[in-house]
Scaffold this active site. Structure first.
Site, PDB file in Angstrom:
ATOM      1  N   HIS A   8     -21.743  15.688   2.581  1.00  0.00           N
ATOM      2  CA  HIS A   8     -21.164  14.434   3.298  1.00  0.00           C
ATOM      3  C   HIS A   8     -22.019  13.180   2.896  1.00  0.00           C
ATOM      4  O   HIS A   8     -23.225  13.541   2.839  1.00  0.00           O
ATOM      5  CB  HIS A   8     -21.392  14.642   4.834  1.00  0.00           C
ATOM      6  CG  HIS A   8     -20.230  15.622   5.345  1.00  0.00           C
ATOM      7  ND1 HIS A   8     -20.532  16.287   6.418  1.00  0.00           N
ATOM      8  CD2 HIS A   8     -18.917  15.846   4.996  1.00  0.00           C
ATOM      9  CE1 HIS A   8     -19.177  16.910   6.992  1.00  0.00           C
ATOM     10  NE2 HIS A   8     -18.367  16.742   6.046  1.00  0.00           N
ATOM     11  N   TYR A 181     -27.164  14.852   4.491  1.00  0.00           N
ATOM     12  CA  TYR A 181     -27.837  16.092   4.439  1.00  0.00           C
ATOM     13  C   TYR A 181     -27.103  17.490   4.650  1.00  0.00           C
ATOM     14  O   TYR A 181     -27.426  18.040   5.610  1.00  0.00           O
ATOM     15  CB  TYR A 181     -29.216  16.173   5.449  1.00  0.00           C
ATOM     16  CG  TYR A 181     -29.915  14.852   4.874  1.00  0.00           C
ATOM     17  CD1 TYR A 181     -30.852  14.577   3.660  1.00  0.00           C
ATOM     18  CD2 TYR A 181     -30.124  13.743   5.873  1.00  0.00           C
ATOM     19  CE1 TYR A 181     -31.487  13.355   3.332  1.00  0.00           C
ATOM     20  CE2 TYR A 181     -30.752  12.585   5.361  1.00  0.00           C
ATOM     21  CZ  TYR A 181     -31.588  12.797   4.315  1.00  0.00           C
ATOM     22  OH  TYR A 181     -32.295  11.666   3.955  1.00  0.00           O
ATOM     23  N   HIS A 182     -25.914  17.619   4.295  1.00  0.00           N
ATOM     24  CA  HIS A 182     -24.874  18.559   4.523  1.00  0.00           C
ATOM     25  C   HIS A 182     -24.521  19.539   3.286  1.00  0.00           C
ATOM     26  O   HIS A 182     -23.458  19.708   3.182  1.00  0.00           O
ATOM     27  CB  HIS A 182     -23.762  18.020   5.194  1.00  0.00           C
ATOM     28  CG  HIS A 182     -23.867  17.209   6.519  1.00  0.00           C
ATOM     29  ND1 HIS A 182     -22.942  16.709   7.306  1.00  0.00           N
ATOM     30  CD2 HIS A 182     -25.064  17.470   7.366  1.00  0.00           C
ATOM     31  CE1 HIS A 182     -23.567  16.266   8.408  1.00  0.00           C
ATOM     32  NE2 HIS A 182     -24.697  16.879   8.577  1.00  0.00           N
ATOM     33  N   PRO A 183     -25.212  19.607   2.464  1.00  0.00           N
ATOM     34  CA  PRO A 183     -25.098  20.236   1.187  1.00  0.00           C
ATOM     35  C   PRO A 183     -24.411  21.836   1.453  1.00  0.00           C
ATOM     36  O   PRO A 183     -25.176  22.332   2.380  1.00  0.00           O
ATOM     37  CB  PRO A 183     -26.356  20.420   0.336  1.00  0.00           C
ATOM     38  CG  PRO A 183     -27.349  20.098   1.370  1.00  0.00           C
ATOM     39  CD  PRO A 183     -26.829  19.211   2.168  1.00  0.00           C
TER      40      PRO A 183
END
Length: 273
Positions: A8, A181-183
């Site tokens: 995201h 920080y949503h890998p």
């Protein structure tokens, strides 16, 4: 494994505030000392929150089944680390397009287990992602320019009122967008040729190995990853232990009956869903 990387993105949409009520007025050493002391002694006050207490989702356009733009409101205009705050008062929304179609990769480049992999997110490669961020800019302006914000809203700090065309918005987004920080999604669950794990979290072709984290999502969830990842872990724990799963939820989910024809449920802007 390592394909299908998704994340995201978001950017800060900032405005000056007409009234001296924002967090920008609390960044001096004495204010920070008082905030910290109050939290240490009473566990309340401004030090007891991350200040992102308002969140919402809206559709970027008609025909999007689930709202795909996510907002977080902050009563201040600054970066996450508190730096680059300007003189005076302000507020901002963090806004991003939550259903990207761009796909990246994570590749092993060395037999050394301590060697860093090569990560390529490939952000904004797909035109639909760029279109989604154009909607972020235009719909946010529409929301913040509603009469209810008149007592608070002053001039736009960023993107800036001069940023209007598709090309200008695209350039602004490329310059300022940041990871939320949503890998995730590089070991997707499924039974097709691209799947890494099966519906029981077992890695295809390798006996005794499972993956239980956010990498097994086939597509990135429509919001923050914390709760979905906990749900995956709880479910996987039951599968590994051989426990009978809970019965499916029968909770009613609200849906605009005309989502295929309209971007919002009612006008004017009372239900931006």
């Amino acid at each position: 494994m390592g394909e299908n990387l998704q994340d995201h993105l978001e950017f800060y949409f900032q405005f000056r505030c007409k009234q001296p009520i924002s967090l920008n007025g609390q960044l001096g050493p004495w204010s920070k000392f008082k905030i910290g002391t109050r939290w240490l002694l009473k566990k309340d006050g401004l030090g007891a929150t991350n200040h992102f207490e308002s969140c919402g989702f809206i559709r970027s356009k008609a025909g999007v089944e689930w709202p795909d733009l996510q907002y977080h409101f902050l009563p201040g205009a600054m970066r996450y680390d508190g730096k680059e705050a300007f003189a005076g008062h302000g507020f901002q929304v963090h806004i991003g397009h939550n259903k990207p179609k761009s796909r990246g990769t994570v590749k092993v480049v060395s037999a050394d287990p301590k060697g860093a992999p090569k990560i390529r997110f490939n952000y904004l490669e797909h035109e639909d992602d760029r279109e989604g961020f154009r909607a972020c800019v235009r719909l946010t302006r529409e929301i913040i320019n509603q009469p209810a914000m008149d007592p608070y809203r002053a001039e736009e700090i960023q993107p800036g009122e001069q940023i209007n065309t598709d090309e200008e918005i695209d350039a602004f987004v490329r310059q300022t967008v940041e990871s939320a920080y949503h890998p995730s999604c590089t070991c997707p669950m499924g039974t097709d040729q691209w799947a890494v794990v099966d519906p029981n979290t077992r890695v295809h072709g390798i006996q005794g190995l499972r993956v239980v984290d956010s990498s097994i999502f086939p597509t990135i969830p429509n919001g923050n990853l914390n709760s979905p990842t906990i749900m995956v872990a709880e479910r996987a724990a039951d599968l590994i232990r051989g426990k009978t799963p809970l019965a499916p939820s029968v909770a009613t989910v609200g849906m605009d009956e005309q989502w295929q024809q309209r971007q919002r449920a009612a006008s004017p802007l009372r239900h931006l869903s």
